[in-house]
Enzyme design. Structure first.
Site, PDB file in Angstrom:
ATOM      1  N   HIS A   1      49.823  84.328  44.290  1.00 60.02           N
ATOM      2  CA  HIS A   1      48.430  83.977  44.585  1.00 60.02           C
ATOM      3  C   HIS A   1      48.078  84.453  45.980  1.00 60.02           C
ATOM      4  O   HIS A   1      48.929  84.481  46.865  1.00 60.02           O
ATOM      5  CB  HIS A   1      48.190  82.463  44.476  1.00 60.02           C
TER       6      HIS A   1
ATOM      7  N   SER B   1      35.834  86.542  41.534  1.00 60.21           N
ATOM      8  CA  SER B   1      34.691  86.154  40.692  1.00 60.21           C
ATOM      9  C   SER B   1      33.653  85.367  41.495  1.00 60.21           C
ATOM     10  O   SER B   1      32.445  85.675  41.436  1.00 60.21           O
ATOM     11  CB  SER B   1      35.153  85.353  39.469  1.00 60.21           C
TER      12      SER B   1
ATOM     13  N   HIS C   1      43.094  89.230  38.406  1.00 54.83           N
ATOM     14  CA  HIS C   1      42.341  87.967  38.472  1.00 54.83           C
ATOM     15  C   HIS C   1      42.395  87.313  37.077  1.00 54.83           C
ATOM     16  O   HIS C   1      43.468  87.087  36.551  1.00 54.83           O
ATOM     17  CB  HIS C   1      40.922  88.289  38.965  1.00 54.83           C
TER      18      HIS C   1
ATOM     19  N   ARG D   1      46.762  73.503  39.053  1.00 53.82           N
ATOM     20  CA  ARG D   1      46.137  73.757  37.742  1.00 53.82           C
ATOM     21  C   ARG D   1      47.219  74.113  36.721  1.00 53.82           C
ATOM     22  O   ARG D   1      47.125  73.779  35.548  1.00 53.82           O
ATOM     23  CB  ARG D   1      45.101  74.886  37.857  1.00 53.82           C
TER      24      ARG D   1
ATOM     25  N   ASP E   1      47.110  80.909  35.352  1.00 51.12           N
ATOM     26  CA  ASP E   1      47.146  81.761  34.161  1.00 51.12           C
ATOM     27  C   ASP E   1      48.507  81.761  33.455  1.00 51.12           C
ATOM     28  O   ASP E   1      48.601  82.187  32.306  1.00 51.12           O
ATOM     29  CB  ASP E   1      46.770  83.199  34.546  1.00 51.12           C
TER      30      ASP E   1
END
Ligand code: HAX
Length: 442
Positions: free
Chosen positions: A319, A240, A270, A328, A374
């Site tokens: 990742h 992105s 993604h 995160r 995610d």
């Protein structure tokens, strides 16, 4: 001029000579080499982008302007009675590199609030979509449609000095960012709430107003602030961020660039993984006979292996850069342990945290077996009643736009040129490898 823009201008003036000196005096210094595996393998790890806004260490995770996420959450000013900071304060930090005071953060809150109203035709664009359109498609199109609002494009066609490009790019960025919560919540209302929309409240900050328009009580305002802040930036090479930067490098305006970045985010490897995790989990929930039945570790292990053996990836794990649990993920897990420990879907996610990494290690393919952002974001939304999981990547997109806009403003401030790497052919790679002789054309 707003205080943020004045501060930004000072920082740009300080930074420009550093970049110019590196380019003019040290341009030939080698910082990396490129292997055949990298050329064929998605350019993984090649050092070829520059940003000062965030840096991703494979083991430590992301830092924004040198601050770890923990420090960002501790130091950014917070609205009264909230655990999570102002998203607008984060924008200040990303743009200037300075931690804002409360007043500086509030100035940005005010600036965003003044620019939040979306043009009427955007509602019509959103309303015109046929049913079953994915919210990311609608989101990208709504943003794209605002291209006609661009100051940058108008100034460029009227003739503007290259050194001043950043200024209309800043104006466009603030105009767009301020509108994203309105656009997203209108899409949400249109698709899932029969068009019953809640008008925005100009007295609330970005996160608070988003929660308000979603019709959610506290602590969903903090959930939103947390979500937008952790998703905002992950250095420049992810799909992105890189898409936004690449498209903007041709001097496309912010609407064209951010719409493109949203399309990159919409892929399952993604940002769509946020939706993928919940979708995948619910197949397991259905198989177990409902969310009240918490599967055993063995049942989950079997499900994970079935997914892998059918040639699919485990969404939310792995990742391209990170080699440890994503901070995160860790932050959201901390929040979940505090507020949704008893949520049945969180219990599923909790078991996955234990069972998936050893399985991925045993399978031996994934370089990073640990969970990413995610794996945990969707369950929080689910818990607070946002159960339409194909909307989750839109939430990611709102956050990500903040970092990418900051990057694009700086791209223009530092005069980063059109991006144009060089390609080679398979024949050439075989020649490099020494397995084929260079053919001379007759
Ligand atoms: N499940 C199964 N296999 C996986 C895997 C996973 N979660 N992660 C990596 N692998 C596999 C790859 O598919 C690849 O297999 P092949 O050799 O057969 O092609 C192999 O392991 C090596 O891949 P890698 O080098 O470890 O990982 P990449 O840099 O190529 O890809 C991805 C990184 C994030 C795309 C990958 O880990 C993945 O597909 N994860 C699942 C999807 C996901 O969670 N995406 C979100 C990532 C975070 C993010 O960007 N959010 O927006």
């Amino acid at each position: 001029m707003s205080t943020l823009k004045e501060k930004l201008y000072e920082k740009i003036e300080e930074q420009r000579p550093r970049t110019e000196r590196l380019m003019n005096e040290y341009g030939d210094i080698v910082i990396d080499k490129v292997t055949i595996a990298q050329a064929l393998g998605g350019m993984r790890g090649i050092k070829s982008l520059v940003t000062d806004i965030s840096y991703l260490d494979p083991n430590e995770g992301i830092r924004y302007r040198g601050y770890t996420l923990k420090e960002v959450f501790e130091k950014l000013p917070k609205p009264k009675g909230s655990e999570m900071p102002y998203v607008e304060g984060l924008f200040y930090l990303l743009l200037t590199g300075d931690m804002p005071t409360e007043k500086e953060a509030l100035d940005v809150v005010d600036e965003f609030s003044k620019r939040r109203i979306i043009p009427r035709y955007i509602y019509e664009v959103i309303d015109s979509f046929p049913c079953c359109s994915h919210p990311m498609t609608i989101f990208a199109t709504a943003i794209l449609s605002m291209h006609r609002e661009s100051f940058f494009t108008k100034k460029y066609s009227a003739g503007i000095h290259k050194k001043d490009y950043w200024d209309p790019m800043y104006e466009d960025s603030v105009n767009l960012l301020a509108k994203l919560p309105e656009i997203a919540t209108y899409i949400y209302a249109k698709i899932y709430r029969d068009g019953k929309r809640i008008q925005s409240n100009p007295n609330l900050d970005f996160g608070g107003n988003f929660a308000f328009m979603m019709g959610k009580e506290k602590p969903y305002d903090d959930v939103s602030r947390l979500h937008f802040i952790i998703h905002s930036d992950h250095e420049s090479g992810n799909v992105s961020a890189h898409t936004g930067h690449l498209v903007a490098s041709s001097l496309s305006d912010i609407y064209l660039s951010i719409s493109a970045m949203v399309n990159g985010l919409a892929g399952p490897l993604h940002g769509l993984a946020a939706q993928g995790v919940l979708q995948w989990l619910h197949e397991l929930v259905d198989r177990m006979g409902g969310e009240k039945v918490i599967p055993s570790e063995d049942e989950i292990k079997q499900y994970v292996w079935e997914t892998l053996n059918s040639g699919q990836v485990i969404p939310g794990f792995g990742h391209a850069v990170l080699r440890k649990t994503d901070p995160r993920y860790a932050l959201q897990r901390e929040f979940s342990l505090k507020y949704l420990k008893e949520d049945p879907i969180f219990k599923y996610v909790d078991i996955l945290y234990k069972v998936v990494p050893p399985i991925l290690k045993e399978q031996g393919k994934a370089k990073n077996p640990w969970p990413n952002v995610d794996a945990q974001s969707g369950v929080i939304q689910w818990h607070y009643g946002v159960r339409e999981y194909d909307f989750y990547t839109v939430l990611f997109g709102i956050g990500r736009a903040i970092g990418i806009c900051a990057n694009i403003i700086w791209d223009r401030a530092l005069g980063y040129p059109l991006e144009r790497p060089k390609s080679v052919t398979t024949d050439m790679l075989e020649e490099f490898a020494g397995i084929k002789k260079k053919e001379t054309k007759k």
